[in-house]
Write an enzyme that holds these catalytic residues in place. Structure first.
Site, PDB file in Angstrom:
ATOM      1  N   HIS A 456      85.303  49.075  47.723  1.00  0.00           N
ATOM      2  CA  HIS A 456      85.574  49.133  46.286  1.00  0.00           C
ATOM      3  C   HIS A 456      84.401  48.654  45.436  1.00  0.00           C
ATOM      4  CE1 HIS A 456      87.749  44.923  45.798  1.00  0.00           C
ATOM      5  NE2 HIS A 456      86.548  44.805  46.287  1.00  0.00           N
ATOM      6  N   GLU A 457      84.417  49.103  44.187  1.00  0.00           N
ATOM      7  CA  GLU A 457      83.320  48.913  43.228  1.00  0.00           C
ATOM      8  C   GLU A 457      82.024  49.555  43.698  1.00  0.00           C
ATOM      9  OE1 GLU A 457      84.242  48.136  40.487  1.00  0.00           O
ATOM     10  OE2 GLU A 457      86.144  47.187  40.977  1.00  0.00           O
ATOM     11  N   GLY A 458      82.138  50.680  44.363  1.00  0.00           N
ATOM     12  CA  GLY A 458      80.958  51.410  44.839  1.00  0.00           C
ATOM     13  C   GLY A 458      80.739  51.163  46.315  1.00  0.00           C
TER      14      GLY A 458
END
Length: 615
Positions: A456-458
């Protein structure tokens, strides 16, 4: 952990000197310590004892509400009452004007105590910070300030079922809501229709309202969506409608929970699929979720990166503290678990009593690896937070330098702890052996929780593409040159200390190899060739950065050790521990860098030339 935190904050980063800046003039080490003490206590009392409960009792939907354990409600309320949602904000809006580095250190306790309970705080403060940077004065007043007070909680809504990381392919659309839409006091008013996936804390009963920040596209004159990221705009979409004073109007916005995602870990936070504008909750007479434009049309992704970059550092901190929790648990176990006997000149003597497993060299190896990963990652995250303080309060030239350095380090701050503190969790399970694989001990949960952080978040691959494809080449390599200068300055300082000269020379070699590989990767000028091995590049870059961080920390520890020895001070275990972890990293981890860089500098085509039929 607290001793390490204090050493990094005050001895290494000298955070107490920030009180000399006007923004922090009311503070001192005493006030900083008071905040840390309070957060440590709340995490110990309200988070850690219930971490297992929130893992076992997943959020569930009863058709009307998302149900969570009472412990989650209690922990959320305690966090809100601590004031940490607004810790770094101005006094005028209820903040404490704390330095970012102290705020991050304080939040580390919550991440370690129960990350599945405390993630909503990071999202809410990040949401509000974005609105403070890009919102209208009334959006700040109505939404951001109510988030800082804990009355509202916040989310970020980016991904869609058909477009996870490929934000250019989102299809959620926003159309002006009537003739008076442009004059709405809360901002240009739109109707949103679409679906968003993987929304953490997208539905709950922990606050009066939920403030969604939603990426959507405004159709062109022909009704078609603008392709690519340049068509993306940002909207603030409340779950419940509010007036210009921030009061709830009693109307439910057209935002509906479509389902909960059931996850491997991070189970304490509801992870949701949300439908915007499906007509389940028609508001003001028609379907379509009402949202207010934030910033300018087409600049949504630029605005959202304000929150995304903040979240990436927060993810790195969360990964670090999950690794740290596992390290402490396995260290405690190793000290108390008797098994095996030492090997003497004649082999093992079965008549002798068993020894704690921490006396075995291979167990020490696993513990040292965890220590080097987790303490190194914590140092990196705090260093990045210190850069944020420089960015906001240093003189202009130094602030600009800090901003550039922070931009270079953000992919590493997110990705490196997500990979290597997960490895620390795996080693913690290994230290416990079969017990580590059972739910009788917490280390298996720490691993499950931490596995999400590489995604998550890239994802890892996206961070790699950002680093090699954008960060190291932007402005002609200006950021990479700045970072190299910082690393070289640390190397020169370390060369003056005989105990650290070996490490300094090793880091110099890794830095040179990294520079050569960066040039070689782009030598053909073909992005497909350069970026095919971006992930090994990210790993090599990250290990080089962590070696730099460890060398800088080791300089501080070595100088303090020499001073303590000269003064006849006896308790130097903390300092010896830091130096041993640094030595481990340089001898066991840094040698991995050349292997990673080999495929980068040769632009190896093994992966990109693989035919899908051959799988």
């Amino acid at each position: 952990m607290r001793q390490t935190l204090d050493f990094l904050l005050y001895d290494w980063l000298q955070a107490d000197t920030l009180k000399n800046r006007s923004r922090f003039a009311d503070h001192s080490r005493d006030t900083f310590d008071a905040v840390l003490d309070t957060c440590e206590r709340i995490a110990r009392e309200k988070f850690a004892p219930f971490n297992r409960v929130t893992d076992a009792e997943e959020p569930r939907f009863d058709g009307e509400r998302v149900i969570q354990p009472q412990a989650t409600h209690d922990a959320s309320r305690a966090y809100v009452e601590s004031g940490m949602l607004a810790a770094a904000q101005d006094y005028e809006i209820g903040g404490m004007q704390l330095p970012c580095v102290i705020e991050m250190a304080a939040n580390a306790f919550f991440a370690k105590g129960g990350i599945g309970m405390g993630g909503g705080g990071m999202l809410t403060s990040g949401n509000a910070n974005l609105l403070m940077a890009h919102g209208t004065p009334l959006q700040k007043e109505v939404f951001a300030k109510n988030e800082f007070s804990g009355r509202f909680f916040g989310t970020m809504c980016l991904s869609e079922p058909q477009a996870g990381s490929s934000l250019s392919d989102i299809v959620t659309r926003a159309t002006l809501d009537g003739a008076d839409a442009a004059g709405d006091p809360l901002g240009p008013r739109y109707r949103l229709r679409g679906n968003k996936m993987w929304i953490s804390n997208g539905e709950h009963e922990l606050a009066e309202n939920i403030v969604h920040l939603v990426l959507a596209k405004i159709p062109g004159p022909d009704g078609a969506l603008v392709p690519g990221t340049r068509g993306i705009s940002l909207f603030v979409v409340p779950k419940k409608m509010v007036d210009a004073e921030g009061r709830l109007t009693g109307e439910r916005n057209d935002v509906a929970l479509a389902g909960l995602n059931h996850k491997l870990g991070y189970r304490g936070i509801p992870n949701t699929l949300l439908n915007f504008g499906e007509g389940k909750f028609p508001v003001r007479g028609s379907a379509g979720a009402i949202g207010y434009l934030v910033g300018q049309p087409g600049e949504g992704l630029r605005c959202m990166f304000h929150m995304m970059n903040e979240a990436r550092i927060g993810v790195g901190l969360g990964a670090t503290m999950l690794g740290y929790a596992g390290y402490e648990a396995s260290l405690d176990y190793a000290r108390g678990r008797p098994q095996g006997r030492p090997i003497g000149p004649g082999g093992k003597d079965a008549t002798r009593p068993q020894v704690p497993i921490i006396q075995h060299a291979d167990v020490k190896r696993m513990l040292l690896a965890q220590k080097s990963y987790c303490e190194g990652a914590l140092a990196l995250e705090l260093y990045c937070a210190r850069l944020v303080d420089e960015l906001h309060t240093a003189p202009p030239e130094l602030a600009a330098e800090a901003g550039l350095l922070l931009e270079m380090l953000t992919p590493i701050a997110k990705s490196w702890p997500s990979e290597w503190c997960l490895e620390a969790n795996s080693l913690a399970i290994q230290v416990l052996g079969g017990y580590g694989y059972t739910r009788d001990y917490p280390v298996e949960q720490y691993w499950r929780d931490n596995r999400l952080n590489m995604i998550h978040e890239g994802t890892h691959g996206i961070q790699a593409l950002d680093l090699l494809g954008r960060k190291v080449v932007m402005d002609g390599g200006k950021g990479l040159m700045l970072l190299a200068n910082k690393v070289n300055a640390t190397i020169q300082r370390a060369l003056m200390l005989p105990a650290l000269a070996e490490h300094a020379n090793a880091l110099a070699g890794a830095l040179k190899a990294l520079g050569n590989a960066t040039k070689a990767a782009w030598a053909s000028g073909v992005p497909e060739e350069a970026l095919a091995n971006a992930t090994p590049y990210l790993q090599a870059f990250g290990h080089t950065v962590l070696a730099w961080v460890w060398l800088d920390v080791a300089i501080c520890a070595q100088e303090h050790l020499e001073q303590a020895t000269a003064a006849g001070q006896g308790d130097t275990a903390l300092l010896h521990g830091k130096l041993a972890a640094a030595r481990f990293f340089f001898r066991y981890e840094l040698p991995k860098v050349p292997a990673w860089l080999k495929v980068v500098e040769t632009r190896d085509d093994t992966c990109r030339s693989m035919n899908d039929a051959w799988f």
